[in-house]
Structure formats: C-alpha cells, structure tokens
Design a protein around this motif. Sequence first.
Motif, mmCIF file in Angstrom:
data_model
loop_
_atom_site.group_PDB
_atom_site.id
_atom_site.type_symbol
_atom_site.label_atom_id
_atom_site.label_comp_id
_atom_site.label_asym_id
_atom_site.label_seq_id
_atom_site.Cartn_x
_atom_site.Cartn_y
_atom_site.Cartn_z
ATOM 1 N N UNK A 199 3.940 5.995 -5.475
ATOM 2 C CA UNK A 199 3.724 6.207 -6.852
ATOM 3 C C UNK A 199 2.891 7.083 -7.294
ATOM 4 N N UNK A 200 1.764 6.972 -6.454
ATOM 5 C CA UNK A 200 0.718 8.040 -6.734
ATOM 6 C C UNK A 200 0.853 9.153 -6.406
ATOM 7 N N UNK A 209 -1.692 7.537 -11.561
ATOM 8 C CA UNK A 209 -2.941 8.080 -10.468
ATOM 9 C C UNK A 209 -4.342 7.180 -11.223
ATOM 10 N N UNK A 210 -4.936 6.628 -10.228
ATOM 11 C CA UNK A 210 -6.150 5.982 -10.425
ATOM 12 C C UNK A 210 -7.456 6.691 -10.325
ATOM 13 N N UNK A 211 -8.065 6.951 -11.310
ATOM 14 C CA UNK A 211 -9.028 7.830 -11.451
ATOM 15 C C UNK A 211 -10.258 7.286 -10.627
ATOM 16 N N UNK A 235 -8.825 6.645 -0.368
ATOM 17 C CA UNK A 235 -8.453 6.748 0.988
ATOM 18 C C UNK A 235 -6.944 7.319 0.810
ATOM 19 N N UNK A 236 -6.517 8.549 1.182
ATOM 20 C CA UNK A 236 -5.101 8.991 0.770
ATOM 21 C C UNK A 236 -5.303 9.225 -0.482
ATOM 22 N N UNK A 237 -4.214 8.690 -1.278
ATOM 23 C CA UNK A 237 -4.086 8.910 -2.617
ATOM 24 C C UNK A 237 -4.592 7.580 -3.561
ATOM 25 N N UNK A 238 -5.138 6.606 -2.953
ATOM 26 C CA UNK A 238 -5.661 5.474 -3.856
ATOM 27 C C UNK A 238 -7.095 5.355 -3.456
ATOM 28 N N UNK A 239 -7.638 4.624 -4.554
ATOM 29 C CA UNK A 239 -8.886 4.262 -4.108
ATOM 30 C C UNK A 239 -9.320 3.446 -2.832
ATOM 31 N N UNK A 240 -10.386 3.524 -2.198
ATOM 32 C CA UNK A 240 -10.780 2.898 -1.151
ATOM 33 C C UNK A 240 -10.644 1.278 -1.337
ATOM 34 N N UNK A 276 0.945 -1.099 -0.109
ATOM 35 C CA UNK A 276 0.062 0.160 0.033
ATOM 36 C C UNK A 276 0.899 1.367 -0.037
ATOM 37 N N UNK A 277 1.865 1.248 0.812
ATOM 38 C CA UNK A 277 2.802 2.499 0.837
ATOM 39 C C UNK A 277 3.378 2.326 -0.531
#
Length: 167
Positions: free
Chosen positions: A69-70, A76-78, A83-88, A63-64
Amino acid sequence: MINKILTLTGFQITWFACVFGEYFNVPILGLIIGILYLFVFFYFISNKFLAFQICLIFSIIGYCFDSLLSINYFYKINSELTFGYLPIWFLVLWPSFITLFVDVLKFLKYRPILAFFMGFILVPPTYFLGFMLNLAETNNLYLTMSIMAIFWGLFSYFYSIYMRKYS
C-alpha cells in the motif's frame, strides 16, 4: 485468563507507544516497547513454537500488505525512522498484533464468517486514526479504507482457516 489480559494489555501498550512515539517524534519508543512486550509474551505463552510460527507467517503477510500500500501510494506514514517503506516500529507492531490471534482470538478458528466481519469492521478504523492524527496521509481515503477492510476481512478469515488446520 491472566495470559489473555497480559496479551491485550501488552498489545495496547505497544500500539500506543508506536502511535504516540511517532506523534511526539520519538519513533524508537514503539520499537523498544514492542520488543519488550514480545519477550514477555513469548516467555508466558505455553506453545512457543506454534505462537512463533503464527506470528511469523501472519506478520510477514501483514507487513507485505502495508508495504505494498505504501509503495503504491495508497498511504504513507510520515516517519523519519523507516525500514523499507514503513516506520521501524511496524517490525514489532505486526507480531504484537498477531499475538492477539495467538492468545485472545483463538475462538475465531471455528467461526470464519465472524472472523471476516470482525477484521472487515474493527481493524480499518485504527488506520483511519493515523490519518486523523496526521501520522499518515492518503490521496484517496475511501479507496484506501475499502482496500484495508477487504484485506482485513480476508486476512482474519484465512487466519481462522489456518488455525483450524494447524493448531
């Protein structure tokens, strides 16, 4: 053998729910399916403490990595639900993926070189699929995929070493 089949099937269903839930604008679907799968996995696994330990440690690392990377704009995931920089759903995708290491890929603990090459070759295409489905975007596909291949090779290699020492 039945546990391995349940683990493979459960992870695949979770992965599809995450990807297709995002694709069809229902990002919570992956989270819900992932939580259900993890409950079922931990219900049936015999060494719950070791499984939880492995899932926790390696999920946090993964996850880190994805967050870094994000954050650094490699991809970037649209998603509208993050949650933070990533999808939930990444919160359940990582531990769901690690269940494969716990139950299905344990044979890699004595094969660190094979583990490296499996991670290096087999995992990055799943990210590539996200780019092709326009679920994610990147400014430099080759650099991003190269970083992922190296990370996944090393991730799998260190998993192999960890399992040899602690299981």
